[in-house]
Design a protein around this motif. Structure first.
Motif: not given
Length: 175
Positions: A17-23, A37-38, A51-57, A89-94
């Motif tokens: 898990i990368g730096e700055g990621t919140e679970v 930073d996820c 999951l790449g950087d700066e993602c949101m689940a 990259d840069d995909v939005f899944v609603s």
């Protein structure tokens, strides 16, 4: 493991898990690689995925083994992403979008499953269902669409089965 934050009630096993990621609470992560930073919200199940950087689940998301999600992607609540899916990259899944890897379920044989690719900048609408297809760069899949055929770049598709209803200007596509 990086300098990430997880609450006591998250279950995390064999993950990078990368730096700055919140679970968040009530989350299960098993065998995943998660970038920097996820944000992983509550009640999320991720196993064997990247999951790449700066993602949101979002809450109640499930992402299965073998899925790759690029940088800066947003996977909204209640989405289901099955094995053999690649999201660039840069995909939005609603909310509530579902991916299917088995055209004739239940085959029970993972060798028969097919892949789906969602190209950079695409958007998948609420409650859309995608069978094994390729969604082109900057394409938009409308809410509730059932996608059974490939979607060209910059196309806007809607309906069941989904059909091209328009094209957006390639220069105007952005999130």
């Amino acid at each position: 493991m990086g300098n990430w934050h997880a609450r006591q009630s998250a279950i995390i096993s064999d993950c990078d898990i990368g730096e700055g990621t919140e679970v968040s609470d009530f989350t299960i992560l098993d065998g995943c690689e998660i970038g920097e930073d996820c944000k992983i919200w509550r009640f999320v199940n991720l196993y064997g995925c990247e999951l790449g950087d700066e993602c949101m689940a979002g809450s109640n998301v499930e992402i299965q083994d073998g899925v790759t999600v690029g940088d800066r992607c947003r996977i909204q609540s209640h989405a289901f992403i099955c094995s053999r899916v690649t999201i660039e990259d840069d995909v939005f899944v609603s909310h509530g979008a579902k991916f299917v890897n088995d055209r004739y379920p239940p085959s029970g044989d993972a060798d028969e499953w097919e892949e789906t690719i969602v190209r950079e900048g695409a958007s998948i609408g609420t409650n859309a269902t995608l069978l094994p297809v390729e969604v082109g760069e900057n394409a938009i899949v409308g809410a509730g669409a059932v996608v059974v055929d490939d979607v060209p770049p910059n196309a806007i598709v809607a309906g069941n089965p989904a059909e091209v209803i328009s094209y957006q200007d390639a220069g105007a596509a952005s999130h």
